[in-house]
Design a protein around this motif. Structure first.
Motif, PDB file in Angstrom:
ATOM      1  N   GLN A 155     -20.996 -19.295  -0.914  1.00  0.00           N
ATOM      2  CA  GLN A 155     -20.534 -18.634  -2.215  1.00  0.00           C
ATOM      3  C   GLN A 155     -18.989 -18.841  -2.341  1.00  0.00           C
ATOM      4  OE1 GLN A 155     -21.656 -14.558  -2.512  1.00  0.00           O
ATOM      5  NE2 GLN A 155     -23.697 -14.843  -3.405  1.00  0.00           N
ATOM      6  N   THR A 163     -15.620 -11.886  -4.923  1.00  0.00           N
ATOM      7  CA  THR A 163     -15.030 -12.995  -4.132  1.00  0.00           C
ATOM      8  C   THR A 163     -13.843 -12.473  -3.468  1.00  0.00           C
ATOM      9  OG1 THR A 163     -15.312 -14.174  -6.286  1.00  0.00           O
ATOM     10  CG2 THR A 163     -14.473 -15.314  -4.387  1.00  0.00           C
ATOM     11  N   GLN A 164     -12.933 -11.541  -4.175  1.00  0.00           N
ATOM     12  CA  GLN A 164     -11.699 -11.187  -3.540  1.00  0.00           C
ATOM     13  C   GLN A 164     -12.014 -10.081  -2.390  1.00  0.00           C
ATOM     14  OE1 GLN A 164      -9.272  -9.385  -6.631  1.00  0.00           O
ATOM     15  NE2 GLN A 164      -9.137 -11.402  -7.784  1.00  0.00           N
ATOM     16  N   THR A 171      -6.562 -13.457  -5.343  1.00  0.00           N
ATOM     17  CA  THR A 171      -7.160 -14.813  -4.623  1.00  0.00           C
ATOM     18  C   THR A 171      -6.289 -15.676  -5.579  1.00  0.00           C
ATOM     19  OG1 THR A 171      -8.670 -14.586  -6.227  1.00  0.00           O
ATOM     20  CG2 THR A 171      -9.351 -14.424  -3.953  1.00  0.00           C
ATOM     21  N   ILE A 221      -2.335   2.597  -7.550  1.00  0.00           N
ATOM     22  CA  ILE A 221      -2.165   1.745  -8.428  1.00  0.00           C
ATOM     23  C   ILE A 221      -2.719   2.350  -9.935  1.00  0.00           C
ATOM     24  CG2 ILE A 221      -1.576  -0.402  -7.524  1.00  0.00           C
ATOM     25  CD1 ILE A 221      -4.988  -0.340  -7.700  1.00  0.00           C
ATOM     26  N   ASN A 233     -10.957  -4.519 -12.615  1.00  0.00           N
ATOM     27  CA  ASN A 233      -9.818  -4.638 -11.788  1.00  0.00           C
ATOM     28  C   ASN A 233      -9.149  -3.911 -11.176  1.00  0.00           C
ATOM     29  OD1 ASN A 233      -8.723  -7.409 -10.905  1.00  0.00           O
ATOM     30  ND2 ASN A 233      -6.791  -6.624 -11.704  1.00  0.00           N
ATOM     31  N   THR A 234      -8.696  -2.656 -11.740  1.00  0.00           N
ATOM     32  CA  THR A 234      -8.065  -1.541 -10.952  1.00  0.00           C
ATOM     33  C   THR A 234      -9.129  -0.906 -10.216  1.00  0.00           C
ATOM     34  OG1 THR A 234      -7.316  -1.394 -13.346  1.00  0.00           O
ATOM     35  CG2 THR A 234      -6.455   0.270 -11.683  1.00  0.00           C
ATOM     36  N   ASP A 266     -15.825 -12.029 -10.140  1.00  0.00           N
ATOM     37  CA  ASP A 266     -14.396 -12.249  -9.735  1.00  0.00           C
ATOM     38  C   ASP A 266     -13.882 -11.428  -8.657  1.00  0.00           C
ATOM     39  OD1 ASP A 266     -15.251 -13.242 -12.009  1.00  0.00           O
ATOM     40  OD2 ASP A 266     -13.850 -12.061 -13.337  1.00  0.00           O
ATOM     41  N   GLN A 267     -14.048 -10.215  -8.965  1.00  0.00           N
ATOM     42  CA  GLN A 267     -13.513  -9.211  -7.926  1.00  0.00           C
ATOM     43  C   GLN A 267     -14.332  -9.164  -6.535  1.00  0.00           C
ATOM     44  OE1 GLN A 267     -13.884  -7.122 -11.121  1.00  0.00           O
ATOM     45  NE2 GLN A 267     -11.796  -8.228 -11.476  1.00  0.00           N
ATOM     46  N   GLN A 305     -10.190  -1.211  -2.674  1.00  0.00           N
ATOM     47  CA  GLN A 305      -9.567  -2.098  -1.482  1.00  0.00           C
ATOM     48  C   GLN A 305      -8.683  -1.440  -0.829  1.00  0.00           C
ATOM     49  OE1 GLN A 305      -7.806  -5.892  -2.865  1.00  0.00           O
ATOM     50  NE2 GLN A 305      -7.169  -6.590  -0.781  1.00  0.00           N
ATOM     51  N   ARG A 358       0.782  -1.121  -0.048  1.00  0.00           N
ATOM     52  CA  ARG A 358      -0.014   0.024   0.002  1.00  0.00           C
ATOM     53  C   ARG A 358       0.759   1.247  -0.101  1.00  0.00           C
ATOM     54  NH1 ARG A 358      -5.737   0.018   3.101  1.00  0.00           N
ATOM     55  NH2 ARG A 358      -6.573  -1.739   2.207  1.00  0.00           N
ATOM     56  N   LYS A 384     -14.947  -9.754  -0.953  1.00  0.00           N
ATOM     57  CA  LYS A 384     -15.631 -10.293   0.396  1.00  0.00           C
ATOM     58  C   LYS A 384     -14.863 -10.347   1.681  1.00  0.00           C
ATOM     59  CE  LYS A 384     -17.206 -14.538   0.387  1.00  0.00           C
ATOM     60  NZ  LYS A 384     -17.538 -15.737  -0.351  1.00  0.00           N
ATOM     61  N   LEU A 409      -8.934  -3.030  -6.844  1.00  0.00           N
ATOM     62  CA  LEU A 409      -7.783  -2.605  -5.991  1.00  0.00           C
ATOM     63  C   LEU A 409      -8.012  -1.110  -5.632  1.00  0.00           C
ATOM     64  CD1 LEU A 409      -4.898  -4.053  -8.442  1.00  0.00           C
ATOM     65  CD2 LEU A 409      -6.095  -5.132  -6.501  1.00  0.00           C
ATOM     66  N   GLN A 441     -21.981 -16.203  -7.441  1.00  0.00           N
ATOM     67  CA  GLN A 441     -22.387 -14.828  -7.199  1.00  0.00           C
ATOM     68  C   GLN A 441     -23.537 -14.430  -8.255  1.00  0.00           C
ATOM     69  OE1 GLN A 441     -21.018 -12.607  -5.255  1.00  0.00           O
ATOM     70  NE2 GLN A 441     -19.385 -13.519  -4.427  1.00  0.00           N
ATOM     71  N   PHE A 453      -7.986 -12.092 -11.242  1.00  0.00           N
ATOM     72  CA  PHE A 453      -8.067 -13.056 -10.026  1.00  0.00           C
ATOM     73  C   PHE A 453      -6.642 -12.742  -9.097  1.00  0.00           C
ATOM     74  CE2 PHE A 453     -10.455 -15.399 -13.002  1.00  0.00           C
ATOM     75  CZ  PHE A 453     -11.613 -15.160 -12.739  1.00  0.00           C
TER      76      PHE A 453
END
Lengths: 365, 581, 427
Positions: C119, B295-296, C390, A194, B271-272, B292-293, B278, A190, B298, B275, B351, C387
């Protein structure tokens, strides 16, 4: 005044002055050479632009139905196509295209809000410039220093490691390298942002003049914005700059080694001048001449790399613009971007050739 | 000559070093003046030496600004033209219509009008009265005359606009719009339409500023500031970067902004954006994060995920006039062999949910027709259908299936691969997958002549079952070819008796105003739809909004967990507030 | 003019003394002796040659090495390298009479049982697969029972189990070890029989599985074939076009040379990837088209070098001599000029293959090159990008594979260049 015009002035005026100086002071041969070079640059741009125009026109996709999606009716599609001039004969469109290139107006986008391409490029081009200039400088610094170091320690461990570095870094897929940096410095540690060019909140306080954010921040004395821009620049610059540096290490090394075998170096060595001084003082200076040419050649790699880097880092530059518009089948935008790229490549190689012809007396005019 | 050479070299070096001074030695993150005390990341207070960048903390530390990330692009800001969810979201925030959806639901409430309007007994005339004191963000008052003129602009300017929303959502329904006095607006319809209020609540009908949106031309990207009569106005807009909203000083309604600024930041890929949310660069990620994102995200404790049961559906289109899909047995075999659960779980990690009717659950009259009829996956039944048409293991059915690789997310290729495996598990079908870019794909599929089978997605323009069924049955039905266009007909000629029955049911449902009867008609229609296998519904997905835990919606109105975003997925920025850190 | 744009690195070998020396000894000894002369470069060339050979073998017979077909769905999604699935188990309320999945079967007309899952876990797949298997058996048996559970998906383990406690679902399928961790919070629930099925028992994939449960390692090996096909075919096509054109232009000179050089220079100066993007966008995604697009890009590379060398060799005394004794033009070209350009063409070819693979991967990454279901490295990296947090293995291995193959070819070119370039030898 549009940002593009300002940038053109910033770069154009000094170059023109330089060219004028060279022209006035130079020999007849040099003058003729520069003229020939300029004359040859134009057909090069023309060939590429024409090629791109016709390539795009064979595309099976259609910008209008692409934008409308499944909700567009055939009548709507036809009426919009007529409105945009897409139903005119190809030769008419070609003529219009050439004229818009000559006048540097580029026409209007075929998708979205049909904005003038010049406006869209005024936002995108400075972003690309802001990315590729520091990236080239980084590549040059790492490349030239690393190359000279490798040559100095020829056949030793350092030389070996630097050569491995140059080959490995050259072999890295740039998009993958970007992703790895992003994951490590952006997500895990971090430390660095990005994506994007500037922090969203700070961005609202920045008054844009050239759209090169770092320059605008400096001009308006907006320090928080300046540092925010620098932070956003670090990862994309590292990605693009380091990947490019590989080639520079390799070329500098080879050139320094070649120069070190020249007779005048042998003579200097015989006079008892230290090896260090020989390499960094004499050989590197002469070895830099071919490296200048290399800079010209690397423009192609630089721009191609910029496309991928911009895609990975959501950098709103010309590369991501191109990729975006290709899938939307926005002919006008795509052909304009490619033509601008062609002009850029042609101008830089022209500049490099002129400089090279000045510094290397061996060039035949 | 010699002199010249060094002059040039020196100047090159000079220029390089100047540039270097400007851009080269990028300061380390620690050197950055983090103007506000870093408060978000605990690491920042523990180890100031390795403080996160300003970028990583500003989103959290600025209490008056909320940053929303999006991957949608703004395509048009003219309400007479805009036809995309992102554009509509902007329009709803900067302006308002006569009636509007209660935030968080698809129920209607008065907006600029005093009530939900008076409907004449024949159902053709709607009369509304304007509230008092409505003003645009620049102070211009809104009168019924001005409003009616702008709405008439919607009816007439359409063909001049690229997206021409009126062609779908105004012209087919509305005969005329008039303002008998300064407070009253009257709509006359071409025919009785059961769902007209839902259409009227839509973005094309919001009040637009006559100074910006002039009668004779489409104005897709007016220069900021852009005013409406809503709670916000657009104060800055840099396409592809960000759009800034600030409170409209003249707004008198009940959806008053709670923060001083909302910034919508545009991302080029999900995707960006994932991130960025996050790492705290943005406060809210709203459209479109792929499964997909999610799941990450979560597992990130500082984030909340709101799930909006939306109406986004994906389905296979089968062309009923092309071989081999003109054979009902082939269509039914495909409908029987697909295992929707496997797609939902392997490709989307659960999902998305299996879809057994073209009308997703939650809508009026939604049924499970495909499940009751085919109880898929049922390979034995699929084989029976295939064998009835003479296919066997040695003479397999060979089909090509098309899909766009990017348009519906990169996972499309993955689930097409899974469907191919499932169909081939019958042992009597061979599938060839073909990817084609969206722009080529759409006309080829919906034109109804080139592709036999392909993927399509759908999202409603107005929350009503008719918007899920009519488009796939009427007029070539987006490539299903259940009806073939005939001149002067709105519906086309049905290809067979069942299709005729389906068309009749749908037409009847369009004008039926009794909701129970309507639901019954749609139930019947869906059964015939499944029997004809007009399309093969595969799954429907919820929309997700991801936000930092210090952001909250309004708890006094519906669905605060999703920041009050309801099934019509419209996001009202006024509900947002930010806990001070 | 041309002279100024020449790559210094690609300068030709002048003397051929080392060749003469080499000719005197046998092949094996030649290789071993060379090690003493060239040091590191010898090792570069040797190691990279071995690597290239290995890659070619894998590309020729990926089926021999790959455990699975690249397209087959062989396990649950996102299984980490070497990991195996945590066995799914059926969870029911203490009071329930259900002991195994089959007990949930109900008559055709009754309401179907609902089962809760979390899920994104392989448990849902196991439940689905196992129910279908049981249903297949019982539907033909007397009693007319069917097992077609409705799957309810929840965001977390707690919500999943709570749904069973609240009676919203008849049962849940969760991972055994995860259940044991939270067992204490749910005293009213108990473990019934485990739920097997291939989605539950598969495991031990060397490089893990991807988003739809394909084996990453198998896809990687099959990807070698695609990378090498693209690399070699496009380089060979550009070589076959570029070398003759270069020879002709250099030898013939005149207007032909000037026009061709102008075209080639334009192509050469232009960013290859950008042109390739435009070309592949026109031609549409397919292997053949990507090869065409890339080979167009690299024609100028061969053309320029060969032309440059032809120009300088043409001036050599021995060519003049051959000409003076009446050798035909074609003869001169074939016997005297062509052999001289072979070493540098070999070097370019090696580097070119590497470049082509990189460009191909870049195109696939942008989603422009190949059909997106193909087992290709660029596509797999793009797929893994989604992904990245993950499933690090989805992006790491294909990325490394691209790097290694490109490295092998570049290193070979680099080493050869060092060996062939007489200017770099110590005096």
């Amino acid at each position: 005044m549009s940002p593009i015009a300002i940038i053109a002035l910033i770069i154009g005026i000094p170059s023109l002055l330089l060219l004028a100086y060279v022209f006035v002071r130079g020999s007849t041969g040099l003058r003729r050479y520069i003229l020939t070079r300029i004359v040859l640059t134009l057909p090069m741009i023309f060939i590429l632009a024409t090629m791109v125009f016709f390539i795009l026109r064979i595309l099976p996709g259609d910008p209008v139905s692409s934008a409308l999606g499944p909700k567009g009716t055939p009548e709507m599609i036809q009426s919009i196509r007529t409105q945009l001039g897409l139903n005119d004969p190809l030769i008419v469109q070609y003529g219009r295209f050439l004229w818009s290139m000559v006048t540097l107006r580029f026409g209007n986008s075929l998708v979205g809000g049909h904005r003038p391409i010049v406006d869209e490029m005024s936002e995108r081009f400075p972003a690309t410039l802001e990315l590729i200039v520091p990236a080239s400088i980084l590549a040059l610094l790492v490349g030239v220093y690393g190359g000279a170091l490798a040559a100095a320690k020829r056949k030793r461990a350092l030389d070996f490691s630097l050569r491995i570095y140059s080959v490995v870094i050259y072999s890295l897929p740039i998009f993958w390298f970007g992703l790895v940096l992003q994951l490590f410095f952006g997500v895990r540690l971090r430390w660095l942002p990005i994506s994007g060019r500037i922090d969203a909140v700070i961005g609202t306080s920045l008054k844009t003049i050239t759209n090169i954010y770092s320059l605008d921040a400096l001009l308006t004395g907006n320090w928080p914005a300046f540092f925010s821009v620098l932070q956003h620049l670090i990862l994309p610059t590292l990605t693009l700059g380091l990947i490019l540096s590989g080639v520079f290490v390799r070329m500098t090394r080879i050139n320094v080694i070649e120069t070190m075998q020249a007779d005048y170096i042998a003579a200097a060595r015989a006079r008892g001048i230290r090896e260090r001084v020989l390499i960094y003082g004499h050989a590197l200076k002469n070895a830099m001449i071919p490296v200048i040419t290399l800079i010209g050649l690397q423009v192609a790699i630089l721009l191609a790399g910029a496309v991928l880097t911009e895609t990975v880092f959501s950098w709103p530059g010309m590369g991501s613009y191109l990729v975006e518009r290709i899938s939307a089948r926005d002919y006008t935008a795509v052909q304009s971007v490619i033509t601008v790229f062609a002009m850029l490549v042609a101008l830089i190689s022209l500049a490099v050739d002129v400089i090279y012809s000045l510094v290397d007396p061996r060039v035949r005019y | 000559m010699k002199h010249q050479k060094w002059f040039v070299l020196a100047s090159v070096v000079l220029v390089a070093s100047v540039l270097l001074g400007a851009c080269g030695p990028a300061p380390t993150p620690t050197a950055a003046p983090t103007q506000a005390p870093a408060t978000q990341a605990p690491a920042a207070t523990q180890a100031p030496a390795a403080a996160p960048t300003a970028a990583a903390t500003t989103a959290a530390s600025n209490p008056d600004t909320i940053i929303i990330g999006t991957t949608d692009k703004v395509a048009s800001l003219d309400s007479a033209d805009a036809y995309a969810i992102r554009d509509w979201e902007v329009l709803y925030n900067i302006s308002e219509g006569l009636i509007r959806w209660v935030p968080g639901t698809t129920n209607l409430e008065p907006g600029l009008a005093t009530d939900l309007g008076t409907i004449s007994p024949d159902g053709l005339t709607y009369t509304f009265t304007l509230k008092d004191g409505i003003k645009f963000g620049d102070g211009t008052p809104l009168t019924a005359t001005v409003y009616a003129a702008q709405l008439n602009r919607l009816l007439t300017i359409g063909p001049k606009c690229p997206n021409d929303v009126a062609d779908s959502l105004a012209v087919p329904y509305v005969q005329s719009i008039t303002a008998p006095d300064d407070k009253t607006i009257v709509f006359k319809l071409k025919s009785k339409i059961a769902f007209f209020p839902q259409i009227l609540a839509g973005a094309p009908y919001v009040a637009s500023d006559p100074n910006i949106f002039k009668a004779d031309a489409c104005n897709l990207f007016p220069t900021a500031p852009i005013y409406g009569v809503g709670p916000w106005y657009v104060s800055q807009y840099n396409p592809d970067e960000q759009m800034v909203f600030e409170p409209n000083p003249y707004y008198t309604g009940d959806m008053k902004p709670q923060v001083k600024q909302v910034i919508v930041r545009f991302f080029s890929d999900p995707n960006t954006m994932a991130l960025a949310v996050q790492s705290g660069e943005i406060d809210v990620a709203w459209r479109l994060l792929s499964p997909d994102q999610l799941t990450q995200l979560k597992n990130v404790s500082s984030l909340k995920i709101g799930t909006i049961n939306g109406g986004r559906i994906q389905f296979l289109v089968l062309n009923h006039t092309m071989k081999p899909f003109d054979d009902p047995n082939v269509d039914k075999a495909i409908a029987s062999a697909i295992d929707r659960n496997a797609i939902a779980d392997t490709v989307y990690g659960g999902q998305v949910s299996p879809l057994y009717s073209q009308v997703p659950p939650g809508f009026l009259g939604a049924s499970q027709s495909f499940d009751t009829m085919y109880s898929a996956p049922n390979l034995d039944q699929a084989k029976k259908y295939l064998e009835a048409s003479g296919y066997s293991a040695t003479n397999p059915l060979k089909i090509e299936m098309w899909y766009p690789p990017e348009h519906y997310g990169a996972s499309t290729a993955a689930w097409m691969q899974v469907i191919k495996t499932q169909l081939e598990a019958t042992g009597e079908i061979q599938v060839t997958l073909q990817a084609q870019e969206w722009s080529t794909y759409v006309p080829a599929l919906t034109g109804g002549k080139a592709y036999g089978a392909g993927v399509l997605g759908w999202f409603f323009d107005y929350p009503d079952p008719s918007n899920y069924l009519d488009p796939f049955v009427y007029n070539r039905g987006e490539g299903t070819n259940v009806t073939i266009p005939a001149t002067g007909s709105d519906t086309g000629t049905p290809i067979n008796d069942k299709a005729k029955q389906l068309v009749a049911l749908l037409q009847q449902a369009d004008t039926e105003t009794d909701q129970t009867k309507r639901a019954e008609l749609y139930k019947q229609a869906q059964d015939i739809y499944a029997d004809l296998v007009v399309t093969v519904p595969i799954f429907f997905s919820a929309e997700h909004v991801v936000y930092q835990n210090y952001i909250s919606g309004m708890s006094s109105i519906a669905s605060p967990d999703t920041l009050n975003i309801g099934p019509n997925i419209l996001f009202n920025y006024s509900v947002l507030s930010k806990k001070s850190q | 003019m041309a002279k100024t744009k020449e790559r210094p690195s690609e300068a030709l070998p002048e003397g051929a003394t080392w060749e003469v020396e080499l000719k005197r000894i046998g092949f094996v000894r030649r290789i071993l002796t060379a090690r003493h002369w060239y040091g590191a470069d010898w090792w570069f060339v040797t190691i990279s040659t071995v690597a290239v050979v290995v890659f070619i073998i894998i590309a020729l017979f990926p089926g021999l090495f790959a455990p699975y077909s690249p397209d087959a769905l062989v396990g649950p999604s996102f299984l980490a390298p070497g990991a195996s699935v945590d066995l799914p188990v059926l969870i029911v309320p203490q009071s329930s009479t259900v002991n195994k999945l089959q007990d949930l079967a109900v008559p055709e007309s009754a309401d179907r049982p609902t089962v809760a899952v979390e899920q994104g876990l392989p448990t849902a797949g196991a439940l689905n697969e196992e129910s279908q298997k049981i249903d297949e058996v019982i539907k033909n048996q007397p009693g007319g029972l069917r097992l077609r559970p409705i799957i309810d998906r929840y965001a977390s383990l707690e919500e999943t189990l709570q749904a069973v406690v609240d009676g919203k679902d008849k049962a849940a399928v969760v991972q055994t070890t995860e259940f044991n961790k939270v067992k204490a919070q749910f005293p009213t629930l108990r473990e019934a029989a485990p739920v097997s099925g291939t989605a539950a028992t598969a495991g031990g994939f060397l490089m893990g599985t991807n988003d739809i449960g394909q084996d990453v390692f198998s896809r990687l090996l099959w990807g070698t074939r695609i990378a090498l096909i693209i690399g070699f075919s496009s380089s060979i096509i550009s070589l076959l076009l570029g070398v003759p054109l270069g020879l002709l232009a250099g030898f013939a000179g005149g207007t032909f040379d000037r026009l061709l050089s102008l075209l080639m220079d334009s192509l050469y100066a232009f960013p290859g990837l950008i042109l390739a993007i435009a070309i592949t966008a026109v031609l549409g995604p397919s292997m053949f088209n990507i090869i065409v697009a890339i080979s167009v890009l690299y024609i100028p590379t061969y053309y320029r070098i060969v032309r440059g060398q032809t120009l300088s060799v043409k001036e050599e005394v021995y060519i003049e001599a051959a000409r003076s004794i009446g050798a035909r033009q074609l003869e001169i070209l074939r016997r005297y000029i062509f052999p001289n350009v072979i070493p540098s063409v070999a070097i370019i070819f090696s580097v070119n293959v590497a470049d082509a693979i990189l460009t191909g991967a870049g195109l696939s990454f942008l989603g422009l090159g190949l059909p997106p279901t193909l087992a290709d490295w660029g596509i797999d990296v793009a797929r893994g990008q989604r992904f990245i947090q993950t499933a690090w293995w989805m992006i790491t291995f294909p990325g490394l594979a691209i790097m290694l193959v490109v490295l092998a070819f570049t290193l070979m070119g680099e080493g050869l260049m060092e060996i062939f370039n007489p200017k770099l030898r110590e005096r």
